[in-house]
Design a protein around this motif. Structure first.
Motif, PDB file in Angstrom:
ATOM      1  N   LEU A   1       0.830  -1.235   0.022  1.00 63.68           N
ATOM      2  CA  LEU A   1       0.065  -0.020  -0.065  1.00 63.68           C
ATOM      3  C   LEU A   1       0.858   1.276   0.014  1.00 63.68           C
ATOM      4  O   LEU A   1       0.326   2.402  -0.384  1.00 63.68           O
ATOM      5  CB  LEU A   1      -0.831   0.065   1.166  1.00 63.68           C
ATOM      6  N   ALA A   2       2.029   1.160   0.211  1.00 62.05           N
ATOM      7  CA  ALA A   2       2.956   2.189   0.062  1.00 62.05           C
ATOM      8  C   ALA A   2       3.487   2.637  -1.291  1.00 62.05           C
ATOM      9  O   ALA A   2       3.689   3.780  -1.404  1.00 62.05           O
ATOM     10  CB  ALA A   2       4.477   1.996   0.742  1.00 62.05           C
TER      11      ALA A   2
ATOM     12  N   ARG B   1       2.137   4.244  -4.517  1.00 61.98           N
ATOM     13  CA  ARG B   1       1.291   5.283  -4.881  1.00 61.98           C
ATOM     14  C   ARG B   1       0.960   5.751  -6.602  1.00 61.98           C
ATOM     15  O   ARG B   1       2.113   5.281  -7.189  1.00 61.98           O
ATOM     16  CB  ARG B   1       1.542   6.758  -4.287  1.00 61.98           C
ATOM     17  N   PRO B   2      -0.011   6.144  -6.875  1.00 62.51           N
ATOM     18  CA  PRO B   2      -0.096   6.373  -8.357  1.00 62.51           C
ATOM     19  C   PRO B   2       1.079   7.245  -9.105  1.00 62.51           C
ATOM     20  O   PRO B   2       1.294   8.225  -8.279  1.00 62.51           O
ATOM     21  CB  PRO B   2      -1.464   7.152  -8.451  1.00 62.51           C
TER      22      PRO B   2
ATOM     23  N   ASP C   1       4.114   5.943  -8.826  1.00 62.63           N
ATOM     24  CA  ASP C   1       5.065   5.160  -8.374  1.00 62.63           C
ATOM     25  C   ASP C   1       5.771   3.995  -9.541  1.00 62.63           C
ATOM     26  O   ASP C   1       5.001   2.893  -9.242  1.00 62.63           O
ATOM     27  CB  ASP C   1       5.024   4.483  -7.061  1.00 62.63           C
TER      28      ASP C   1
ATOM     29  N   ARG D   1       8.249   5.588   4.161  1.00 63.20           N
ATOM     30  CA  ARG D   1       6.712   5.310   4.189  1.00 63.20           C
ATOM     31  C   ARG D   1       6.348   4.161   5.008  1.00 63.20           C
ATOM     32  O   ARG D   1       4.971   4.142   5.280  1.00 63.20           O
ATOM     33  CB  ARG D   1       6.414   5.098   2.514  1.00 63.20           C
TER      34      ARG D   1
END
Length: 262
Positions: A21-22, A24-25, A27, A38
């Motif tokens: 979940l670390a 992000r869009p 990445d 993070r």
């Protein structure tokens, strides 16, 4: 000691999910140093979990120093979720018709490996009723909604082995039951997963004429009599055919399948 091990296992899963979940869009890739900013993990723990996630296909690494990107297992889960959502939306008119005609709980299932996943459900308004809930997951070999899907996969006895949850299954008997379900176009179960519940389910197909899931009606045995099972089966086959056409199955294929059940 066992309780401590169980707690440690759950915590490891939570930490692994935190790593995924670390991302992000935007990445495409992240280094271990970037991930450490993070997630609240020590470097050794991070690398241990990164290695496990990579082995399971959730991450892929490259370069020196290593950079990590999401792997094919994440894409698989995303595909299952997106497919389930689109089918659930298309199926709403069919589910609503069945719910109005029967006054029982109606649910939509899609296959997920050796399991089936509930992606839509309309619960009966009657005081005595049963429900599973969106997100419910169970083995395909168990229950009417699962076996109606499994029956259309035409598995050999050897292939069926990976779907069986029972430690000492009667494979020959199960193969015979799946053939009966395939011929009649629906499956039933009584008091199997919920005591007092009766379920009736029919498979639906996609544009490639592959089984895409099942629609299921279930309710208490005091209402779902043998006569109503026959009625439910006919309603389910009709609406499953409508959903199959909505998913791109050709009319000729639908007629051929209906003919094979008569």
């Amino acid at each position: 000691m066992e309780e401590k091990k169980s707690h440690e296992s759950v915590r490891a899963v939570e930490r692994a999910l935190e790593i995924l979940l670390a991302f992000r869009p935007g990445d495409d890739e992240l280094s271990a140093a970037e991930l450490l900013t993070r997630v609240d993990l020590s470097r050794p723990t991070l690398y241990r979990l990164l290695n496990t996630l990579e082995q399971q296909g959730f991450l892929v690494s490259s370069g020196e120093p290593q950079r990590f990107r999401l792997g094919s297992a994440v894409a698989h889960l995303a595909h299952v979720w997106i497919t389930g959502q689109s089918v659930a939306e298309l199926a709403q008119p069919m589910l609503r018709k069945l719910w109005e005609a029967t006054a029982e709980t109606v649910a939509l299932f899609v296959p997920d490996g050796v399991y089936r996943l509930c992606v839509a459900e309309i619960q009966s308004a009657q005081p005595l009723s049963f429900r599973r809930g969106v997100g419910y997951r169970e083995k395909l070999v168990l229950g009417a909604s699962g076996r109606s899907i499994l029956s259309q996969m035409r598995l050999s006895a050897e292939e069926l082995g990976r779907y069986i949850s029972d430690s000492k299954p009667d494979v020959a008997r199960l193969l015979t039951e799946l053939e009966t379900i395939r011929t009649q176009g629906f499956a039933t179960s009584r008091h199997e997963l919920i005591e007092g519940a009766v379920a009736v389910a029919a498979p639906f197909f996609n544009g490639a004429d592959q089984v895409a899931g099942s629609i299921c009606i279930f309710g208490p045995s005091v209402r779902v009599t043998d006569e109503r099972v026959v009625l439910f089966a006919e309603l389910l086959r009709h609406e499953a055919g409508n959903l199959s056409r909505a998913l791109g199955q050709q009319a000729r294929q639908v007629l051929d399948k209906a003919g094979s059940r008569s």
